[in-house]
Design a protein around this motif. Structure first.
Motif, mmCIF file in Angstrom:
data_model
loop_
_atom_site.group_PDB
_atom_site.id
_atom_site.type_symbol
_atom_site.label_atom_id
_atom_site.label_comp_id
_atom_site.label_asym_id
_atom_site.label_seq_id
_atom_site.Cartn_x
_atom_site.Cartn_y
_atom_site.Cartn_z
ATOM 1 N N ALA A 22 7.065 22.435 27.240
ATOM 2 C CA ALA A 22 5.752 23.090 27.290
ATOM 3 C C ALA A 22 5.373 23.546 28.699
ATOM 4 N N GLY A 23 5.916 22.903 29.724
ATOM 5 C CA GLY A 23 5.573 23.257 31.104
ATOM 6 C C GLY A 23 5.977 24.662 31.480
ATOM 7 N N ILE A 24 7.020 25.226 30.817
ATOM 8 C CA ILE A 24 7.423 26.592 31.166
ATOM 9 C C ILE A 24 6.424 27.615 30.624
ATOM 10 N N THR A 32 -0.069 22.315 27.366
ATOM 11 C CA THR A 32 1.050 21.371 27.192
ATOM 12 C C THR A 32 0.541 20.251 26.281
ATOM 13 N N PHE A 33 1.380 19.255 26.072
ATOM 14 C CA PHE A 33 0.993 18.169 25.142
ATOM 15 C C PHE A 33 0.395 16.982 25.882
ATOM 16 N N ARG A 34 1.037 16.636 27.009
ATOM 17 C CA ARG A 34 0.611 15.429 27.744
ATOM 18 C C ARG A 34 0.090 15.864 29.109
ATOM 19 N N GLY A 35 -0.767 15.060 29.661
ATOM 20 C CA GLY A 35 -1.355 15.452 30.944
ATOM 21 C C GLY A 35 -2.731 16.067 30.687
ATOM 22 N N LEU A 39 -2.547 18.904 24.470
ATOM 23 C CA LEU A 39 -2.877 18.987 23.039
ATOM 24 C C LEU A 39 -3.080 17.605 22.433
ATOM 25 N N TRP A 40 -2.292 16.642 22.934
ATOM 26 C CA TRP A 40 -2.431 15.297 22.366
ATOM 27 C C TRP A 40 -3.630 14.558 22.953
ATOM 28 N N GLU A 41 -4.380 15.249 23.834
ATOM 29 C CA GLU A 41 -5.662 14.658 24.272
ATOM 30 C C GLU A 41 -6.720 14.986 23.221
ATOM 31 N N THR A 99 14.988 25.335 23.540
ATOM 32 C CA THR A 99 13.576 25.127 23.843
ATOM 33 C C THR A 99 12.942 24.175 22.849
ATOM 34 N N GLN A 100 12.102 23.282 23.379
ATOM 35 C CA GLN A 100 11.290 22.392 22.540
ATOM 36 C C GLN A 100 10.016 23.134 22.114
ATOM 37 N N ASN A 101 9.786 24.279 22.726
ATOM 38 C CA ASN A 101 8.543 25.009 22.477
ATOM 39 C C ASN A 101 8.612 25.764 21.148
ATOM 40 N N ILE A 184 13.694 22.098 32.332
ATOM 41 C CA ILE A 184 12.562 22.834 32.921
ATOM 42 C C ILE A 184 11.284 22.555 32.129
ATOM 43 N N GLY A 185 10.264 22.018 32.790
ATOM 44 C CA GLY A 185 8.928 21.915 32.201
ATOM 45 C C GLY A 185 8.817 20.983 31.025
ATOM 46 N N THR A 186 9.515 19.833 31.108
ATOM 47 C CA THR A 186 9.387 18.864 30.018
ATOM 48 C C THR A 186 9.203 17.464 30.595
ATOM 49 N N SER A 187 8.410 16.660 29.884
ATOM 50 C CA SER A 187 8.085 15.313 30.383
ATOM 51 C C SER A 187 9.197 14.318 30.090
ATOM 52 N N GLY A 188 10.174 14.724 29.258
ATOM 53 C CA GLY A 188 11.258 13.790 28.926
ATOM 54 C C GLY A 188 10.752 12.619 28.099
ATOM 55 N N LEU A 210 13.743 20.961 37.047
ATOM 56 C CA LEU A 210 12.702 21.825 37.633
ATOM 57 C C LEU A 210 11.416 21.512 36.884
ATOM 58 N N ASN A 211 10.441 20.950 37.553
ATOM 59 C CA ASN A 211 9.228 20.496 36.874
ATOM 60 C C ASN A 211 8.068 20.440 37.851
ATOM 61 N N LEU A 212 6.845 20.296 37.276
ATOM 62 C CA LEU A 212 5.689 20.208 38.185
ATOM 63 C C LEU A 212 5.682 18.861 38.909
ATOM 64 N N GLU A 213 6.205 17.832 38.193
ATOM 65 C CA GLU A 213 6.220 16.473 38.770
ATOM 66 C C GLU A 213 7.379 15.721 38.151
ATOM 67 N N TYR A 226 10.357 20.219 42.508
ATOM 68 C CA TYR A 226 9.038 20.118 41.891
ATOM 69 C C TYR A 226 8.123 21.223 42.387
ATOM 70 N N GLY A 227 7.421 21.796 41.416
ATOM 71 C CA GLY A 227 6.496 22.900 41.672
ATOM 72 C C GLY A 227 6.300 23.665 40.380
ATOM 73 N N PRO A 228 5.540 24.771 40.425
ATOM 74 C CA PRO A 228 5.309 25.550 39.207
ATOM 75 C C PRO A 228 6.574 26.282 38.763
ATOM 76 N N ALA A 229 6.802 26.302 37.474
ATOM 77 C CA ALA A 229 8.008 26.949 36.922
ATOM 78 C C ALA A 229 8.081 28.422 37.327
ATOM 79 N N SER A 230 6.935 29.064 37.432
ATOM 80 C CA SER A 230 6.945 30.507 37.732
ATOM 81 C C SER A 230 7.466 30.784 39.133
HETATM 82 N N1 APR Z 1 5.479 24.328 35.810
HETATM 83 C C1 APR Z 1 6.424 23.384 35.572
HETATM 84 N N2 APR Z 1 6.198 22.250 34.866
HETATM 85 C C2 APR Z 1 4.955 22.074 34.390
HETATM 86 C C3 APR Z 1 3.914 23.006 34.585
HETATM 87 C C4 APR Z 1 4.225 24.169 35.331
HETATM 88 N N3 APR Z 1 3.310 25.109 35.587
HETATM 89 N N4 APR Z 1 2.797 22.522 33.985
HETATM 90 C C5 APR Z 1 3.130 21.343 33.430
HETATM 91 N N5 APR Z 1 4.424 21.069 33.672
HETATM 92 C C6 APR Z 1 5.197 19.897 33.247
HETATM 93 C C7 APR Z 1 4.414 18.611 33.206
HETATM 94 O O1 APR Z 1 4.475 17.953 34.478
HETATM 95 C C8 APR Z 1 5.152 17.820 32.132
HETATM 96 O O2 APR Z 1 6.208 17.053 32.713
HETATM 97 O O3 APR Z 1 5.616 20.142 31.925
HETATM 98 C C9 APR Z 1 5.755 18.897 31.232
HETATM 99 C C10 APR Z 1 5.053 19.023 29.891
HETATM 100 O O4 APR Z 1 5.263 17.815 29.193
HETATM 101 P P1 APR Z 1 4.722 17.675 27.706
HETATM 102 O O5 APR Z 1 3.314 18.141 27.652
HETATM 103 O O6 APR Z 1 5.073 16.287 27.263
HETATM 104 O O7 APR Z 1 5.561 18.745 26.864
HETATM 105 P P2 APR Z 1 7.058 18.592 26.352
HETATM 106 O O8 APR Z 1 7.877 17.789 27.328
HETATM 107 O O9 APR Z 1 7.537 19.944 26.034
HETATM 108 O O10 APR Z 1 6.877 17.755 24.986
HETATM 109 C C11 APR Z 1 8.048 17.536 24.237
HETATM 110 O O11 APR Z 1 6.714 16.516 22.501
HETATM 111 O O12 APR Z 1 4.797 16.533 21.280
HETATM 112 C C12 APR Z 1 6.128 16.831 21.243
HETATM 113 O O13 APR Z 1 7.175 18.424 19.885
HETATM 114 C C13 APR Z 1 6.335 18.296 20.997
HETATM 115 O O14 APR Z 1 8.032 19.742 21.921
HETATM 116 C C14 APR Z 1 7.051 18.778 22.253
HETATM 117 C C15 APR Z 1 7.679 17.505 22.779
#
Ligand code: APR
Length: 244
Positions: A22-24, A32-35, A39-41, A99-101, A184-188, A210-213, A226-230
């Motif tokens: 979702a971060g991408i 995104t979902f977490r943070g 969406l999960w908030e 993609t998980q997206n 890229i852009g996933t919380s793992g 490659l992730n924000l954190e 670490y930084g914005p995907a863009s």
């Molecule tokens: N650039 C890079 N990374 C970013 C940015 C950004 N601009 N903004 C947020 N992120 C990072 C966050 O730091 C976080 O690690 O993207 C990640 C988003 O994590 P989640 O919200 O957990 O999304 P994701 O990892 O895709 O979730 C996986 O969980 O709920 C299920 O099926 C759903 O596919 C989803 C799966």
């Protein structure tokens, strides 16, 4: 910061597997979902993303995905999606974007070697015949399956928690043949996707995050930026293509 050279090339060019989350799509305006504002908030997974929720409260589930499907018309691919599409077009080695997206931003940027492991908002699944069809509207208004004519049996073609992700064999085969695995852009946080980096390491692939954190699996990556995907993704793609 020059990327460490790829340790191994099979044949002429390296095989690359890229996992996106979702971060991408965050900088395109999709939540995104977490943070913060995730969406999960605002929704409980148990209420909108399980087969039990669909059976218990179909209207709430269909509305949740109708709203996310409608939001696609208000967003556009960002520089990270565009950069991956450029890599897809110009990389002469193997490439697969997993993609998980469930958004269509990778496709709209032009990516073709792409798998949606968790399904797609713009696809519907018929609970009558099991058929899948492209679907862009709202399910709450009533649906008819194009395949079997069943009324109101279409559900979002989204892999709910507890359901089987798509294309696992193809994905695992690609990861096992990878020289480089990039996340890229996933919380793992969610398996099996969160486990692909371990499979890549087991076959000797180089791993890059490659992730924000730092993600939950960041310690598993050889290299981490670490930084914005863009910003990070176009930089990384240019580095790679300039060495081809
Ligand atoms: N650039 C890079 N990374 C970013 C940015 C950004 N601009 N903004 C947020 N992120 C990072 C966050 O730091 C976080 O690690 O993207 C990640 C988003 O994590 P989640 O919200 O957990 O999304 P994701 O990892 O895709 O979730 C996986 O969980 O709920 C299920 O099926 C759903 O596919 C989803 C799966």
């Amino acid at each position: 910061m020059a990327m460490t050279p790829l340790r191994s090339y099979r044949g002429v060019m390296a095989n690359i597997v890229i996992l996106t989350g979702a971060g991408i799509s965050a900088e395109s305006g999709l939540a995104t979902f977490r943070g913060p504002d995730g969406l999960w908030e605002g929704h409980r997974v148990e209420d909108v993303c399980t087969p039990e929720a669909l059976a218990r409260d179909r209207e709430t589930v269909l509305r949740f995905y109708d709203e996310r499907r409608a939001a696609l018309a208000t967003v556009a691919p960002n520089a990270a999606h565009q950069a991956l599409a450029k890599l897809d077009a110009e990389w002469r080695g193997g490439l697969l974007i997993v993609t998980q997206n469930v958004d269509d931003l990778h496709e709209r940027a032009g990516a073709e070697r792409l798998i949606h492991i968790h399904g797609e908002l713009l696809s519907a699944l018929c609970e009558g015949c099991g058929g899948r069809e492209r679907f862009a509207g709202a399910m709450l208004g009533g649906t008819v399956c194009a395949g079997c004519g069943a009324v109101n049996r279409l559900r979002p073609d989204i892999v709910f928690f507890g359901e089987i992700p798509y294309d696992m064999e193809r994905i695992e085969a690609a990861v096992q043949a990878a020289d480089l695995f990039v996340s890229i852009g996933t919380s793992g946080a969610v398996y099996p996707a969160a486990g692909f980096v371990r499979l890549a390491r087991a076959v000797g692939a180089q791993t890059l995050e490659l992730n924000l954190e730092p993600s939950e699996g960041s310690f598993l990556f050889d290299e981490r930026r670490y930084g914005p995907a863009s910003v990070l993704v176009p930089e990384w793609v240019e580095e790679l293509l300039s060495r081809q």
